[in-house]
Write an enzyme that holds these catalytic residues in place. Structure first.
Site, PDB file in Angstrom:
ATOM      1  NE  ARG A   4     -17.986   6.210  53.948  1.00  0.00           N
ATOM      2  CZ  ARG A   4     -18.356   7.427  53.609  1.00  0.00           C
ATOM      3  NH1 ARG A   4     -19.504   7.905  54.032  1.00  0.00           N
ATOM      4  NH2 ARG A   4     -17.599   8.165  52.834  1.00  0.00           N
ATOM      5  CB  SER A  50     -23.612  13.431  57.136  1.00  0.00           C
ATOM      6  OG  SER A  50     -22.903  13.014  58.262  1.00  0.00           O
ATOM      7  CG  HIS A  57     -19.725  10.463  61.877  1.00  0.00           C
ATOM      8  ND1 HIS A  57     -20.851  11.165  61.511  1.00  0.00           N
ATOM      9  CD2 HIS A  57     -18.843  10.615  60.856  1.00  0.00           C
ATOM     10  CE1 HIS A  57     -20.672  11.718  60.324  1.00  0.00           C
ATOM     11  NE2 HIS A  57     -19.460  11.397  59.895  1.00  0.00           N
ATOM     12  CE  LYS A 103     -16.890  21.296  51.121  1.00  0.00           C
ATOM     13  NZ  LYS A 103     -16.344  19.992  51.440  1.00  0.00           N
TER      14      LYS A 103
END
Ligand code: PNS
Length: 164
Positions: A90, A127, A17, A41
């Site tokens: 990514r 993460s 990040h 969440k």
């Protein structure tokens, strides 16, 4: 002023990040790192904790600020006069969904999505994986800042104690 937002959950912020935020900070006058608040969440860190970790991680970047948003990202952009959403890519596998979101977002308001390719050394980084590896005792010290590692280790220890 050219403003951009780097949105995400940041549970917790990783070196991947920070790579994207730091590079965005050279492209835009002002970059807002926006923590999405989604109550449905289950997160390891509270929104306040995630903000604290981001503030510490981004303190060397003078044009970067931290904020939160609820609901649609495009509404946040409209309210703040932000016309660019920055996303890190990514791998090709990220692209399908990111393209769909970018097109949906630009159909809703006047906003462009700018993709920045992740530095290869972070191309596997997420993460969720950091949390999983750390939970089982793996070494994630090269993947998150030292202050995040300290909080992560402490939080996982608290969780383990609570489960016993
Ligand atoms: O770090 P994450 O979990 O990949 O971040 C995802 C996030 C928060 C950037 C994304 O879910 C998002 O933009 N949520 C806001 C809700 C929204 O605007 N949805 C419509 C997308 S087209």
């Amino acid at each position: 002023m050219r403003r951009a937002v780097c949105p995400g959950s940041f549970d917790p912020v990783t070196n991947g990040h920070i790579d994207i935020v730091s590079r965005a900070s050279t492209l835009f006058d002002e970059v807002t790192v926006a923590v999405g608040v989604n109550k449905s969440k289950n997160r390891l860190f509270t929104v306040e904790e995630r903000i604290d970790m981001l503030a510490e991680a981004c303190r060397d970047y003078g044009n970067v600020k931290i904020d939160t948003f609820q609901g649609l990202l495009v509404d946040f952009c409209k309210d703040r006069g932000i016309h660019a959403i920055v996303k890190g890519l990514r791998a090709v596998s990220d692209f399908d969904y990111e393209l769909q979101m970018a097109q949906m977002n630009s159909s809703l308001v006047d906003v462009e999505t700018v993709f920045i390719p992740t530095t290869p050394e972070y191309s596997f980084l997420a993460s969720s994986l950091v949390k999983e590896v750390a939970r089982f005792g793996g070494d994630v010290s090269s993947l998150v800042p030292a202050h995040v590692l300290a909080r992560l280790t402490a939080r996982l220890a608290e969780r383990r104690d609570a489960e016993m």
